[in-house]
Design an enzyme around this catalytic site. Structure first.
Site: not given
Ligand code: 0RA
Length: 641
Positions: A432, A505, A507, A509
């Site tokens: 990403e 990641d 997280d 997103d």
């Protein structure tokens, strides 16, 4: 000892040796019998035992099955059928129940006429479960008494023993999976068991299936019993979709050697969900029953559309894909002698089923359309629109192809390819963002590791028609890089990498992008998942420095464990916000180095639960999504969709 007897004994000994060898072979090569020794194989043990009870229900002798996940890691499957027979088996001289549990291939079906049709998961039999369990206990109530026997690693600990008098017949099997066979995990997932039991209840109208999970503080569970069978199944699948007509169509027919039941309803979705089953087994590679179903459907809708002038003389016929856009259908056949084929033995091969299903539907589906002209018209109009969009999609696809010809070697410009041209050795990391892409590019071994950075959010395939999806730049790069093509053109042999690794990641997103990517692969390249080519990279959340030495923690629990083992020492703990924060060496050491990394291989344990998950997470019904996320907060709290 008479001669006759010694011959009998010789053959008994030979049989005993054969039995032992059979069980040893199961333990040596478990994957040959249950597919894998990961979570999917582990859950397979439950399905195998459950199938025997469902067979008894299909034969008409069992109305209730209870599955309990025990606190100590065992699973209990209890039914109120006739009980596995206990009389001496002619050849083995052992009670039939003992034979069933210790002889490969004996299954519950040694008495083959007992069942009109019989499921028995890919027929491996409950003896396989016994061989792969550190302990298994069976209790049969039959002929006025309880009967009991215990096994360890598939070997009887003693003879079948008669217990107390009892009236209500039935079979109870409790087993504890052997952790040596299942090194990753012996923990069952509630959601997976729940969704399989629900599916079984849908497929067997009226059968009561109870799930109890005793592992938590308080037991939790659910009871499944559907009077509507497949109609309830379609209703459930469409709970988070918008049907374009009210009535769910339902058909059934019975022949000499097969029965068929179908339920279907169209929604405003752009995807097709056709779940097919043969003897309760999800045939997700399709097969002859699906072919017959599709042919009859396409024909009936074209005919209706022509007759009502929805399709004009000048218009070409509607294609099968057009007719099935937005459909949710369940096709279930029960066959006396099923032939399972294909890579994962989930494709029905019986040729007679093609024409059986087709003819059965030809008789009833056109009639249904005539009787429900309002519904039929909506379905036809949706199909006509789909046909128009298909043309646009083809143009977009051609565009992808042309575009790729223009770019060097036909590959997307953003792809940093590996030098190896051997797909078996090659991996692609889908990363990403450009900054993480940069780190990954520095970190990788360029010989066999390719990097494809994905920028921004990729398009949600649950909410957009294929033509739109294919116009999306990120999707175009992905398809070209993977190399297999998509839709009718999909060819797994053209895969350029045998490891497609999603590296996002840790997280919110990152989780979102991962879900979008998985949804895309699930909808349009499911064969990649079946083939075991899709992985999720596991990157650490924390670095923990002690002196000059750095270790990594991959989640909060892991961090706590590390802290406990390093107690009393000065720790420098750093939380990573994204992959881009790690330097190339760190990224290589923790996430990309095949020698050290751990990756999750994406396994589709069950088409139905995957379908449920993706539909709810990515579909258009916001409140269903919210409910789902609340109910599954532990797993998906990080998804902000
Ligand atoms: C063969 C014959 C009979 C029962 C079964 C198999 C049977 C197997 C399983 C496995 C789990 N639950 C089961 N329930 C029944 C009965 C034959 C008879 O009584 O005539």
């Amino acid at each position: 000892m008479s001669k006759k007897n010694s011959v009998a004994n010789a053959s008994y000994d030979a049989k005993a040796i054969e039995v032992l060898e059979g069980m040893e072979h199961v333990r040596k090569r478990p994957s040959m019998y249950i597919g894998s020794t990961g979570p999917k194989g582990l859950h397979h043990l439950i399905w195998e035992v459950l199938d025997n009870s469902v067979d008894e229900a299909m034969a008409g002798f069992c109305t209730r099955i209870e599955v309990t996940i025990l606190r100590d890691g065992g699973v209990k499957v209890k039914d109120n059928g006739r009980g596995i027979p206990i009389d001496k088996h002619a050849k083995t001289k052992l009670p039939a129940v003992t034979t069933v549990l210790t002889t490969l291939g004996a299954g519950g079906k040694f008495e083959s006429d007992a069942y009109a049709v019989s499921g028995g998961l890919h027929g491996v039999g409950v003896s396989v479960v016994n061989a792969l369990s550190r302990r298994l206990e069976v209790e049969v109530v039959r002929e006025g008494s309880k009967w009991h026997q215990a096994f360890e690693y598939g070997v009887a600990k003693g003879p079948l023993k008669k217990g107390k008098p009892a009236k209500r017949t039935g079979t109870t099997i409790v087993f504890w999976a052997d952790p040596e066979i299942f090194p990753d995990t012996t923990t069952y997932e509630y959601e997976i068991v729940n969704s399989r039991l629900r599916e079984m209840a849908f497929l067997n109208k009226g059968l009561e299936i109870v799930l109890v999970d005793e592992r938590g503080e308080k037991p939790v569970g659910e009871t499944f019993r559907y009077k509507g069978g497949l109609v309830d199944f379609v209703k459930h699948l469409n709970a988070s979709r918008e049907p374009i007509h009210k009535q769910i169509a339902h058909f059934d027919a019975a022949g000499e050697d097969a029965e068929i039941e179908v339920a279907l309803q169209w929604t405003n979705s752009y995807n097709e969900t056709v779940l097919s089953f043969a003897n309760n087994i999800n045939t997700h590679e399709g097969g002859t029953h699906e072919e017959g179903f599709r042919k009859a459907l396409t024909r009936a809708i074209n005919e209706f559309a022509r007759n009502r002038n929805i399709l004009k003389d000048k218009d070409g016929n509607l294609g099968g894909d057009d007719v099935r856009e937005g459909i949710t259908a369940v096709v279930s056949v029960k066959v006396r002698h099923p032939q399972f084929e294909g890579q994962t033995k989930t494709k029905l091969g019986n040729t007679e089923l093609r024409s059986f299903v087709e003819r059965a539907l030809n008789q009833v589906f056109p009639e249904w359309l005539e009787r429900n002209p309002g519904e039929a018209r909506k379905i036809c109009e949706k199909s006509v629109n789909a046909a128009k969009a298909r043309l646009a999609a083809r143009q977009a696809r051609d565009l992808t192809r042309r575009k790729s010809l223009l770019e060097s070697a036909g590959l997307p410009g953003k792809l940093s390819d590996c030098s190896s041209k051997d797909p078996e050795l090659s991996e692609i990391f889908i990363v990403e963002g450009d900054s993480a892409g940069g780190s990954a590019k520095q970190a990788r071994n360029s010989k066999y590791q390719a990097i494809l950075p994905i920028r921004g959010k990729i398009i949600n395939v649950e909410k957009n028609r294929l033509s739109r999806v294919l116009q999306n730049n990120e999707i175009q790069s992905l398809i070209t890089a993977i190399g297999t093509g998509i839709g009718e053109e999909f060819d797994i042999k053209k895969a350029r990498y045998h490891k497609i690794i999603i590296m996002t990641d840790a997280d919110v997103d990152g989780a979102h992008i991962r879900t979008l990517l998985l949804t895309f692969l699930f909808r349009h390249m499911p064969t990649l998942i079946d083939a075991g080519y899709v992985y999720i990279a596991q990157s650490p959340l924390y670095s923990v420095k002690v002196g000059t030495k750095t270790t990594w923690a991959y989640n909060d629990q892991h961090l706590e464990e590390l802290k406990a083992t390093l107690e009393g020492r000065k720790l420098n703990i750093q939380r990573f916000k994204g992959l881009g924060e790690m330097n190339a060496d760190q990224l290589w050491d923790t996430t990309m180095n095949p020698g050290d990394r751990t990756m999750l291989q994406v396994e589709m344990i069950d088409r139905f639960s995957a379908e449920e998950t993706f539909m709810t997470l990515m579909g258009s019904d916001v409140s269903a999504r919210r409910t789902f996320i609340q109910q599954n907060a532990a797993d998906v709290r990080f998804l902000d969709i």
